[in-house]
Design a protein around this motif. Sequence first.
Motif, PDB file in Angstrom:
ATOM      1  N   GLU A  87       7.399  -1.080  -6.021  1.00 25.49           N
ATOM      2  CA  GLU A  87       6.711  -0.250  -7.004  1.00 25.49           C
ATOM      3  C   GLU A  87       5.760  -1.089  -7.871  1.00 25.49           C
ATOM      4  O   GLU A  87       4.652  -0.638  -8.198  1.00 25.49           O
ATOM      5  CB  GLU A  87       7.733   0.475  -7.883  1.00 25.49           C
ATOM      6  CG  GLU A  87       8.475   1.607  -7.190  1.00 25.49           C
ATOM      7  CD  GLU A  87       7.633   2.875  -7.063  1.00 25.49           C
ATOM      8  OE1 GLU A  87       6.382   2.817  -7.203  1.00 25.49           O
ATOM      9  OE2 GLU A  87       8.220   3.933  -6.804  1.00 25.49           O
ATOM     10  N   TYR A  88       6.166  -2.286  -8.223  1.00 25.16           N
ATOM     11  CA  TYR A  88       5.291  -3.160  -9.007  1.00 25.16           C
ATOM     12  C   TYR A  88       4.029  -3.499  -8.213  1.00 25.16           C
ATOM     13  O   TYR A  88       2.905  -3.442  -8.742  1.00 25.16           O
ATOM     14  CB  TYR A  88       6.038  -4.431  -9.390  1.00 25.16           C
ATOM     15  CG  TYR A  88       5.183  -5.423 -10.153  1.00 25.16           C
ATOM     16  CD1 TYR A  88       4.824  -5.168 -11.479  1.00 25.16           C
ATOM     17  CD2 TYR A  88       4.740  -6.589  -9.559  1.00 25.16           C
ATOM     18  CE1 TYR A  88       4.031  -6.065 -12.189  1.00 25.16           C
ATOM     19  CE2 TYR A  88       3.943  -7.492 -10.256  1.00 25.16           C
ATOM     20  CZ  TYR A  88       3.590  -7.226 -11.565  1.00 25.16           C
ATOM     21  OH  TYR A  88       2.793  -8.111 -12.259  1.00 25.16           O
ATOM     22  N   ALA A 146       2.729  -1.753  -5.807  1.00 19.77           N
ATOM     23  CA  ALA A 146       1.935  -0.544  -5.591  1.00 19.77           C
ATOM     24  C   ALA A 146       1.076  -0.196  -6.802  1.00 19.77           C
ATOM     25  O   ALA A 146       0.062   0.501  -6.666  1.00 19.77           O
ATOM     26  CB  ALA A 146       2.839   0.632  -5.234  1.00 19.77           C
ATOM     27  N   GLU A 147       1.460  -0.651  -7.993  1.00 17.02           N
ATOM     28  CA  GLU A 147       0.600  -0.439  -9.150  1.00 17.02           C
ATOM     29  C   GLU A 147      -0.720  -1.181  -9.002  1.00 17.02           C
ATOM     30  O   GLU A 147      -1.752  -0.736  -9.493  1.00 17.02           O
ATOM     31  CB  GLU A 147       1.324  -0.899 -10.420  1.00 17.02           C
ATOM     32  CG  GLU A 147       2.511  -0.028 -10.792  1.00 17.02           C
ATOM     33  CD  GLU A 147       3.215  -0.503 -12.045  1.00 17.02           C
ATOM     34  OE1 GLU A 147       2.765  -1.505 -12.644  1.00 17.02           O
ATOM     35  OE2 GLU A 147       4.202   0.145 -12.435  1.00 17.02           O
ATOM     36  N   ARG A 148      -0.677  -2.299  -8.308  1.00 19.15           N
ATOM     37  CA  ARG A 148      -1.895  -3.080  -8.077  1.00 19.15           C
ATOM     38  C   ARG A 148      -2.556  -2.710  -6.757  1.00 19.15           C
ATOM     39  O   ARG A 148      -3.789  -2.800  -6.625  1.00 19.15           O
ATOM     40  CB  ARG A 148      -1.555  -4.573  -8.090  1.00 19.15           C
ATOM     41  CG  ARG A 148      -2.768  -5.474  -8.140  1.00 19.15           C
ATOM     42  CD  ARG A 148      -2.381  -6.926  -8.342  1.00 19.15           C
ATOM     43  NE  ARG A 148      -1.628  -7.136  -9.580  1.00 19.15           N
ATOM     44  CZ  ARG A 148      -1.231  -8.327 -10.005  1.00 19.15           C
ATOM     45  NH1 ARG A 148      -1.514  -9.422  -9.299  1.00 19.15           N
ATOM     46  NH2 ARG A 148      -0.557  -8.443 -11.120  1.00 19.15           N
ATOM     47  N   PRO A 205      -2.397   0.523  -4.681  1.00 19.94           N
ATOM     48  CA  PRO A 205      -1.894   1.893  -4.518  1.00 19.94           C
ATOM     49  C   PRO A 205      -1.856   2.379  -3.079  1.00 19.94           C
ATOM     50  O   PRO A 205      -1.139   3.325  -2.760  1.00 19.94           O
ATOM     51  CB  PRO A 205      -2.856   2.732  -5.367  1.00 19.94           C
ATOM     52  CG  PRO A 205      -4.055   1.874  -5.582  1.00 19.94           C
ATOM     53  CD  PRO A 205      -3.580   0.461  -5.558  1.00 19.94           C
ATOM     54  N   TRP A 230       1.463   3.267  -0.977  1.00 21.61           N
ATOM     55  CA  TRP A 230       2.052   4.603  -0.852  1.00 21.61           C
ATOM     56  C   TRP A 230       1.061   5.515  -0.159  1.00 21.61           C
ATOM     57  O   TRP A 230      -0.155   5.272  -0.212  1.00 21.61           O
ATOM     58  CB  TRP A 230       2.382   5.189  -2.224  1.00 21.61           C
ATOM     59  CG  TRP A 230       3.573   4.622  -2.926  1.00 21.61           C
ATOM     60  CD1 TRP A 230       3.580   4.001  -4.139  1.00 21.61           C
ATOM     61  CD2 TRP A 230       4.939   4.656  -2.499  1.00 21.61           C
ATOM     62  NE1 TRP A 230       4.862   3.632  -4.486  1.00 21.61           N
ATOM     63  CE2 TRP A 230       5.727   4.020  -3.495  1.00 21.61           C
ATOM     64  CE3 TRP A 230       5.586   5.160  -1.364  1.00 21.61           C
ATOM     65  CZ2 TRP A 230       7.107   3.876  -3.407  1.00 21.61           C
ATOM     66  CZ3 TRP A 230       6.968   5.012  -1.268  1.00 21.61           C
ATOM     67  CH2 TRP A 230       7.710   4.385  -2.265  1.00 21.61           C
ATOM     68  N   ARG A 262       8.536   8.351  -1.482  1.00 26.29           N
ATOM     69  CA  ARG A 262       9.347   7.801  -2.566  1.00 26.29           C
ATOM     70  C   ARG A 262      10.797   8.287  -2.460  1.00 26.29           C
ATOM     71  O   ARG A 262      11.744   7.530  -2.708  1.00 26.29           O
ATOM     72  CB  ARG A 262       8.759   8.206  -3.920  1.00 26.29           C
ATOM     73  CG  ARG A 262       7.609   7.326  -4.387  1.00 26.29           C
ATOM     74  CD  ARG A 262       7.314   7.551  -5.859  1.00 26.29           C
ATOM     75  NE  ARG A 262       6.512   6.462  -6.394  1.00 26.29           N
ATOM     76  CZ  ARG A 262       5.198   6.531  -6.603  1.00 26.29           C
ATOM     77  NH1 ARG A 262       4.546   7.639  -6.305  1.00 26.29           N
ATOM     78  NH2 ARG A 262       4.545   5.500  -7.109  1.00 26.29           N
TER      79      ARG A 262
END
Length: 221
Positions: free
Chosen positions: A72-73, A75-77, A79, A82, A93
Amino acid sequence: MFTLYIGNQNYSSWSLRPWLLLKHFAVPFCATKVALTGQGVNERHQRYSDSGLVPCLHDGELKVWDSLAIAEYLAERYPEMWPARADLRARARSISAEMHSGFTALRSQLPMNIRLRARGAEPDAALARDLERIFTIWREARAMAESGPYLFGPFSIADAMFAPVVWRLHSYHVAIPEELRPYMETMLHHPAMREWEQSALDEPERFPSDALIDRFGGPRG
């Protein structure tokens, strides 16, 4: 550059997930392998992981542990890790979280052991339920998928989360429904999966789970 602390590649299913994710999306990182001595918290690991467990991702001074939290960390950078569509992203998810927290029979009876090549055995009721649930998840994801060979079309965090399952099914020679074989083969032939396998084969460590080959009928030729 990220630093990812991982355990023995033959056994550490949790470590495989973020490592594979970083490799697939060509994110620059340095992997540091540390020896596992069995399951559970290891005080020696607390120098680089607050939980005493691996994997643990270092981004400068920041430490992120737990495979799903790391995903998840990242994927913030990035995207694109996902699915792009909101409905597929929610589904990805959900199944990633289910894989992260469930399937206790699978984990206990078929621990990851990439070197193992057993002939297979009839699963008991608990393991059979876990396997059927996994197959249902895969079927439903593939039915929703956009263009591409992975669970939701393009490779995503969901595929990384289920990658250790792929190795378990392969190592213990579990019967796979015919319609899911293409997905299994796609995952097994992923270049990063092959790279991880070769590293696992080269490791000298042997854990007690190696003895499970006896239970599952000896080696297959």
